[in-house]
Design an enzyme around this catalytic site. Sequence first.
Site, PDB file in Angstrom:
ATOM      1  N   GLU A   1     -23.594  25.443  53.252  1.00  0.00           N
ATOM      2  CA  GLU A   1     -23.838  27.092  53.245  1.00  0.00           C
ATOM      3  C   GLU A   1     -23.233  27.570  51.976  1.00  0.00           C
ATOM      4  O   GLU A   1     -22.141  27.254  51.733  1.00  0.00           O
ATOM      5  CB  GLU A   1     -23.705  27.695  54.350  1.00  0.00           C
ATOM      6  CG  GLU A   1     -22.262  27.503  55.090  1.00  0.00           C
ATOM      7  CD  GLU A   1     -21.553  28.928  54.966  1.00  0.00           C
ATOM      8  OE1 GLU A   1     -21.616  29.845  54.233  1.00  0.00           O
ATOM      9  OE2 GLU A   1     -20.609  28.939  56.024  1.00  0.00           O
TER      10      GLU A   1
ATOM     11  N   ARG B   1     -15.081  27.546  61.848  1.00  0.00           N
ATOM     12  CA  ARG B   1     -16.224  26.768  62.067  1.00  0.00           C
ATOM     13  C   ARG B   1     -17.439  27.161  61.241  1.00  0.00           C
ATOM     14  O   ARG B   1     -18.634  27.320  61.607  1.00  0.00           O
ATOM     15  CB  ARG B   1     -16.739  26.670  63.442  1.00  0.00           C
ATOM     16  CG  ARG B   1     -15.355  26.283  64.476  1.00  0.00           C
ATOM     17  CD  ARG B   1     -15.842  26.332  65.773  1.00  0.00           C
ATOM     18  NE  ARG B   1     -16.928  25.042  65.901  1.00  0.00           N
ATOM     19  CZ  ARG B   1     -16.594  23.901  66.146  1.00  0.00           C
ATOM     20  NH1 ARG B   1     -15.521  23.273  66.096  1.00  0.00           N
ATOM     21  NH2 ARG B   1     -17.583  22.936  66.378  1.00  0.00           N
TER      22      ARG B   1
ATOM     23  N   CYS C   1     -20.691  21.781  48.044  1.00  0.00           N
ATOM     24  CA  CYS C   1     -19.918  20.466  47.621  1.00  0.00           C
ATOM     25  C   CYS C   1     -18.597  20.416  47.385  1.00  0.00           C
ATOM     26  O   CYS C   1     -17.720  19.720  47.837  1.00  0.00           O
ATOM     27  CB  CYS C   1     -20.857  19.665  46.620  1.00  0.00           C
ATOM     28  SG  CYS C   1     -20.569  20.432  45.347  1.00  0.00           S
TER      29      CYS C   1
ATOM     30  N   HIS D   1     -22.137  18.634  40.809  1.00  0.00           N
ATOM     31  CA  HIS D   1     -21.869  18.224  42.142  1.00  0.00           C
ATOM     32  C   HIS D   1     -20.615  17.225  42.524  1.00  0.00           C
ATOM     33  O   HIS D   1     -20.182  16.559  41.636  1.00  0.00           O
ATOM     34  CB  HIS D   1     -23.108  17.371  42.792  1.00  0.00           C
ATOM     35  CG  HIS D   1     -22.987  16.746  44.209  1.00  0.00           C
ATOM     36  ND1 HIS D   1     -22.823  17.213  45.318  1.00  0.00           N
ATOM     37  CD2 HIS D   1     -23.170  15.571  44.474  1.00  0.00           C
ATOM     38  CE1 HIS D   1     -22.953  16.745  46.185  1.00  0.00           C
ATOM     39  NE2 HIS D   1     -23.196  15.682  45.674  1.00  0.00           N
TER      40      HIS D   1
ATOM     41  N   ASP E   1     -20.115  10.886  49.856  1.00  0.00           N
ATOM     42  CA  ASP E   1     -20.882  11.959  49.485  1.00  0.00           C
ATOM     43  C   ASP E   1     -20.958  12.925  50.654  1.00  0.00           C
ATOM     44  O   ASP E   1     -22.098  12.997  51.325  1.00  0.00           O
ATOM     45  CB  ASP E   1     -22.407  11.722  48.933  1.00  0.00           C
ATOM     46  CG  ASP E   1     -22.966  12.971  48.134  1.00  0.00           C
ATOM     47  OD1 ASP E   1     -22.467  14.131  48.268  1.00  0.00           O
ATOM     48  OD2 ASP E   1     -24.146  12.687  47.611  1.00  0.00           O
TER      49      ASP E   1
END
Length: 283
Positions: free
Chosen positions: A49, A74, A79, A116, A133
């Site tokens: 998110e 939590r 990435c 990424h 990944d």
Amino acid sequence: MPDNGYGWKGAELDLDAYLARIGFDGDRAPTPATLRALHRGHTTSIPFENLEIILGRPILLDLETLQDKLVRRRRGGYCYEHTTLFAAVLERLGFGLTALSARVTLGADGIRPATHAVLRVTAPGDDRVWLCDVGFGGGPLEPIEFADGTEVVQDGWRFRLERRTGALDTGLWVLHQYGAEGWVDRHTFTLNPQYALDYVVGSHYVSTSPRSPFTARPFAQRFSAEVHHVLDGTTWTTTRPDGSAETREVERSELPKLLAEVFDVPLDPADAERLGQASPPTR
């Protein structure tokens, strides 16, 4: 010993809290089996998110901030947050790792920025090399062996790793994912090592540039063996391993409830109210 910027500060990690967060209670020895369990636990427990950006707050990659956000509170992250935390875990447990940067292509022909983060990982006493990944939001569930043509099916989700020749005759790796349209190249990367500072630079672009999609609208993903949920703005898409998918539009006011109940992203009341406004808050 002073921090020289090459490591991931695994010694500072609250390992017990992290393992509890991902539901891992197995052998902590640095073996391929442990790596598979850690990877699966992370990808299915910690969502993807970008909400801090939409709420007008910076993304910080220091280990204490990542532990507080992704483990104690939590929440999820994107990435660079996922991969930095996972690198600290692997370092702490004794795995060998090299950070890499990838270009998300999703079938596009033009050049894309390397925004990424992925990891090249080894286990002591094992000759195999693994692609980890954990920060893409859509799998894989487990590491993929670094070998040209490796194809895996993980609970119905299909991935393939291919080696090509890039610029200056360098090795270029391509991760493909199989979906409703067949095989699609998801991202490409070389084995040029990256360090924590490189991830800070990439994260700054992703979280602040007006050219980044993450600065424009809420984005979240929740991935499991059975289903992949994606929220892009106010569009909620649900995809299953067989390629079947459902897409629906939701009201902005519905986002906090949807994020909590489907994506497992809890927001405090003030943030939930801000996110549920008719338009994104200004930054």
